[in-house]
Scaffold this motif. Structure first.
Motif, PDB file in Angstrom:
ATOM      1  N   THR A  33       0.815  -1.215   0.000  1.00 52.24           N
ATOM      2  CA  THR A  33       0.000   0.000   0.000  1.00 52.24           C
ATOM      3  C   THR A  33       0.850   1.267   0.000  1.00 52.24           C
ATOM      4  O   THR A  33       0.375   2.324   0.412  1.00 52.24           O
ATOM      5  CB  THR A  33      -0.936   0.001   1.215  1.00 52.24           C
ATOM      6  OG1 THR A  33      -0.166  -0.102   2.424  1.00 52.24           O
ATOM      7  CG2 THR A  33      -1.927  -1.138   1.147  1.00 52.24           C
ATOM      8  N   GLN A  34       2.080   1.187  -0.439  1.00 53.76           N
ATOM      9  CA  GLN A  34       2.934   2.365  -0.526  1.00 53.76           C
ATOM     10  C   GLN A  34       2.566   3.192  -1.749  1.00 53.76           C
ATOM     11  O   GLN A  34       2.308   2.655  -2.828  1.00 53.76           O
ATOM     12  CB  GLN A  34       4.407   1.958  -0.624  1.00 53.76           C
ATOM     13  CG  GLN A  34       4.996   1.375   0.645  1.00 53.76           C
ATOM     14  CD  GLN A  34       6.456   1.030   0.475  1.00 53.76           C
ATOM     15  OE1 GLN A  34       7.008   1.147  -0.616  1.00 53.76           O
ATOM     16  NE2 GLN A  34       7.101   0.604   1.543  1.00 53.76           N
ATOM     17  N   THR A  35       2.549   4.500  -1.568  1.00 57.82           N
ATOM     18  CA  THR A  35       2.407   5.380  -2.718  1.00 57.82           C
ATOM     19  C   THR A  35       3.773   5.557  -3.381  1.00 57.82           C
ATOM     20  O   THR A  35       4.804   5.122  -2.868  1.00 57.82           O
ATOM     21  CB  THR A  35       1.848   6.740  -2.288  1.00 57.82           C
ATOM     22  OG1 THR A  35       2.714   7.314  -1.299  1.00 57.82           O
ATOM     23  CG2 THR A  35       0.450   6.600  -1.716  1.00 57.82           C
ATOM     24  N   LEU A  36       3.772   6.201  -4.528  1.00 62.99           N
ATOM     25  CA  LEU A  36       4.996   6.300  -5.312  1.00 62.99           C
ATOM     26  C   LEU A  36       6.075   7.097  -4.593  1.00 62.99           C
ATOM     27  O   LEU A  36       7.263   6.780  -4.683  1.00 62.99           O
ATOM     28  CB  LEU A  36       4.692   6.934  -6.675  1.00 62.99           C
ATOM     29  CG  LEU A  36       5.825   6.954  -7.692  1.00 62.99           C
ATOM     30  CD1 LEU A  36       6.357   5.546  -7.929  1.00 62.99           C
ATOM     31  CD2 LEU A  36       5.364   7.581  -8.992  1.00 62.99           C
ATOM     32  N   VAL A  37       5.692   8.143  -3.846  1.00 62.77           N
ATOM     33  CA  VAL A  37       6.684   8.952  -3.170  1.00 62.77           C
ATOM     34  C   VAL A  37       7.399   8.148  -2.092  1.00 62.77           C
ATOM     35  O   VAL A  37       8.617   8.314  -1.874  1.00 62.77           O
ATOM     36  CB  VAL A  37       6.024  10.226  -2.583  1.00 62.77           C
ATOM     37  CG1 VAL A  37       5.011   9.881  -1.515  1.00 62.77           C
ATOM     38  CG2 VAL A  37       7.069  11.179  -2.040  1.00 62.77           C
ATOM     39  N   VAL A  38       6.692   7.230  -1.419  1.00 61.92           N
ATOM     40  CA  VAL A  38       7.327   6.380  -0.411  1.00 61.92           C
ATOM     41  C   VAL A  38       8.242   5.365  -1.085  1.00 61.92           C
ATOM     42  O   VAL A  38       9.337   5.067  -0.586  1.00 61.92           O
ATOM     43  CB  VAL A  38       6.256   5.674   0.440  1.00 61.92           C
ATOM     44  CG1 VAL A  38       6.897   4.743   1.452  1.00 61.92           C
ATOM     45  CG2 VAL A  38       5.388   6.703   1.144  1.00 61.92           C
ATOM     46  N   THR A  39       7.838   4.829  -2.225  1.00 59.53           N
ATOM     47  CA  THR A  39       8.675   3.882  -2.959  1.00 59.53           C
ATOM     48  C   THR A  39       9.966   4.542  -3.442  1.00 59.53           C
ATOM     49  O   THR A  39      11.047   3.957  -3.359  1.00 59.53           O
ATOM     50  CB  THR A  39       7.898   3.305  -4.153  1.00 59.53           C
ATOM     51  OG1 THR A  39       6.703   2.678  -3.687  1.00 59.53           O
ATOM     52  CG2 THR A  39       8.726   2.288  -4.904  1.00 59.53           C
ATOM     53  N   VAL A  76      10.379  10.753 -12.630  1.00 61.35           N
ATOM     54  CA  VAL A  76       9.674  11.297 -13.790  1.00 61.35           C
ATOM     55  C   VAL A  76       8.249  10.760 -13.848  1.00 61.35           C
ATOM     56  O   VAL A  76       7.300  11.484 -14.175  1.00 61.35           O
ATOM     57  CB  VAL A  76      10.448  10.977 -15.079  1.00 61.35           C
ATOM     58  CG1 VAL A  76       9.624  11.357 -16.318  1.00 61.35           C
ATOM     59  CG2 VAL A  76      11.778  11.720 -15.107  1.00 61.35           C
ATOM     60  N   PHE A  77       8.067   9.484 -13.516  1.00 62.58           N
ATOM     61  CA  PHE A  77       6.711   8.935 -13.443  1.00 62.58           C
ATOM     62  C   PHE A  77       5.879   9.693 -12.405  1.00 62.58           C
ATOM     63  O   PHE A  77       4.698   9.995 -12.626  1.00 62.58           O
ATOM     64  CB  PHE A  77       6.767   7.445 -13.079  1.00 62.58           C
ATOM     65  CG  PHE A  77       7.173   6.560 -14.216  1.00 62.58           C
ATOM     66  CD1 PHE A  77       6.517   6.612 -15.434  1.00 62.58           C
ATOM     67  CD2 PHE A  77       8.218   5.673 -14.076  1.00 62.58           C
ATOM     68  CE1 PHE A  77       6.886   5.792 -16.484  1.00 62.58           C
ATOM     69  CE2 PHE A  77       8.607   4.855 -15.126  1.00 62.58           C
ATOM     70  CZ  PHE A  77       7.936   4.909 -16.331  1.00 62.58           C
ATOM     71  N   TYR A  78       6.495   9.998 -11.292  1.00 64.72           N
ATOM     72  CA  TYR A  78       5.814  10.737 -10.227  1.00 64.72           C
ATOM     73  C   TYR A  78       5.425  12.140 -10.708  1.00 64.72           C
ATOM     74  O   TYR A  78       4.305  12.614 -10.468  1.00 64.72           O
ATOM     75  CB  TYR A  78       6.731  10.806  -9.017  1.00 64.72           C
ATOM     76  CG  TYR A  78       6.215  11.620  -7.867  1.00 64.72           C
ATOM     77  CD1 TYR A  78       5.147  11.172  -7.100  1.00 64.72           C
ATOM     78  CD2 TYR A  78       6.794  12.838  -7.539  1.00 64.72           C
ATOM     79  CE1 TYR A  78       4.673  11.917  -6.038  1.00 64.72           C
ATOM     80  CE2 TYR A  78       6.330  13.589  -6.486  1.00 64.72           C
ATOM     81  CZ  TYR A  78       5.271  13.121  -5.735  1.00 64.72           C
ATOM     82  OH  TYR A  78       4.797  13.873  -4.694  1.00 64.72           O
ATOM     83  N   MET A  79       6.336  12.808 -11.418  1.00 65.62           N
ATOM     84  CA  MET A  79       6.049  14.126 -11.955  1.00 65.62           C
ATOM     85  C   MET A  79       4.930  14.066 -12.984  1.00 65.62           C
ATOM     86  O   MET A  79       4.062  14.947 -13.038  1.00 65.62           O
ATOM     87  CB  MET A  79       7.315  14.719 -12.571  1.00 65.62           C
ATOM     88  CG  MET A  79       8.399  15.066 -11.562  1.00 65.62           C
ATOM     89  SD  MET A  79      10.045  15.279 -12.320  1.00 65.62           S
ATOM     90  CE  MET A  79       9.672  16.316 -13.713  1.00 65.62           C
TER      91      MET A  79
END
Length: 297
Positions: free
Chosen positions: A239-245, A266-269
């Motif tokens: 259940t981690q979001t991308l910023v935690v990963t 870049v995916f996060y952006m």
């Protein structure tokens, strides 16, 4: 005695007077300084974003500003990284759920606070400021302990609930001034024509409040996508979001290379930009930024 002789018409049009030149106002020192600061801020922001993109596209570096080769290998590897697809899915689900819940609860609550006068209204408004302005770390540990105590720790529900805490007051505080700009006569006229409370809210107030709703939704989306502490303490590996990963990849000394982490960033952006574009698609950005409702008095 002299006689006056009228001038004879020659049939030629008289030359038009030259247009008056309006003097352009000279730029003030404040305006020049504001443009310089805005330009420097934009340049630094674009440079930071560009450096991340260049790092994700570089294949080899020779000690120069730009890489000696370009590749999409890091993006393919980032997409195939274990857990990244799950993090993207969790990020999308949490962002959509939190924004919809915050708007569904916060917009009616903001309307009530703007229209109703009751004892302690100022205290309620002051209390709503705390989760929005306090650092999330000040209450993240307590929220995480509560989630684990009631058996929700590590679940997607816990991630949604803890991220709702700072954005719900934000939606309410953004909604209140937009409601105050709408004349009560508009609501009285709708009631005269037979509109009940639900129809009045959905068909009259929501269209008038759409710039404020979009502004609140955009702010909430940005806050959720950037939320690290709240998600970090209550999430699990699934259940981690991308910023935690991304943080986990960067904090691991023996983790992925910097180019792979940049590709993940870049995916996060891209998610943030897509969410922003979709949100602003439903309203005029100028109205959302100026805070003026269509039906303002």
């Amino acid at each position: 005695m002299s006689t006056f002789t009228a001038p004879q018409a020659t049939g030629r049009p008289e030359p038009a007077a030259p247009p008056e030149r309006t003097a352009r106002p000279r730029p003030t020192v404040t305006a020049v300084a504001s443009w310089l600061v805005a330009g420097l801020f934009t340049a630094v922001l674009l440079a930071v974003l560009g450096s991340v993109l260049v790092a994700a596209l570089g294949s080899a570096w020779g000690g120069t500003w730009l890489p000696s080769g370009w590749t999409l290998h890091w993006f393919r590897q980032a997409w195939n990284t274990p857990g990244l697809a799950d993090s993207l899915s969790v990020t999308f689900q949490v962002a959509v759920a939190d924004v919809l819940l915050a708007l569904a609860i916060g917009v009616p609550a903001g309307y009530i606070l703007a229209r109703k006068s009751f004892p302690g209204r100022s205290a309620v408004m002051l209390f709503l400021l705390f989760p929005a302005i306090l650092p999330p770390l000040t209450y993240a540990v307590q929220l995480a302990a509560l989630m684990y105590r009631i058996g929700l720790g590590g679940t997607l529900t816990a991630v949604v609930l803890v991220n709702l805490v700072p954005i719900l007051p934000l939606v309410i505080l953004v909604t209140v001034p937009f409601v105050e700009q709408i004349s009560p006569d508009v609501e009285n006229a709708a009631r005269v024509f037979g509109a009940d409370n639900l129809r009045l809210f959905l068909r009259v107030l929501v269209p008038l409040l759409m710039p404020g709703i979009v502004a609140a939704g955009v702010l909430s989306l940005v806050r959720v996508l950037g939320s690290f502490e709240l998600t970090f303490f209550v999430s699990s590996a699934k259940t981690q979001t991308l910023v935690v990963t991304i943080f986990g990849a960067m904090a691991d000394p023996g983790g992925p290379p910097a180019a792979l982490t940049a590709a993940m960033t870049v995916f996060y952006m891209a998610i943030a930009l897509i969410g922003l574009a979709v949100s602003l698609r439903f309203s005029n950005p100028a109205q959302a930024l100026s805070g003026r409702a269509h039906g303002a008095a």
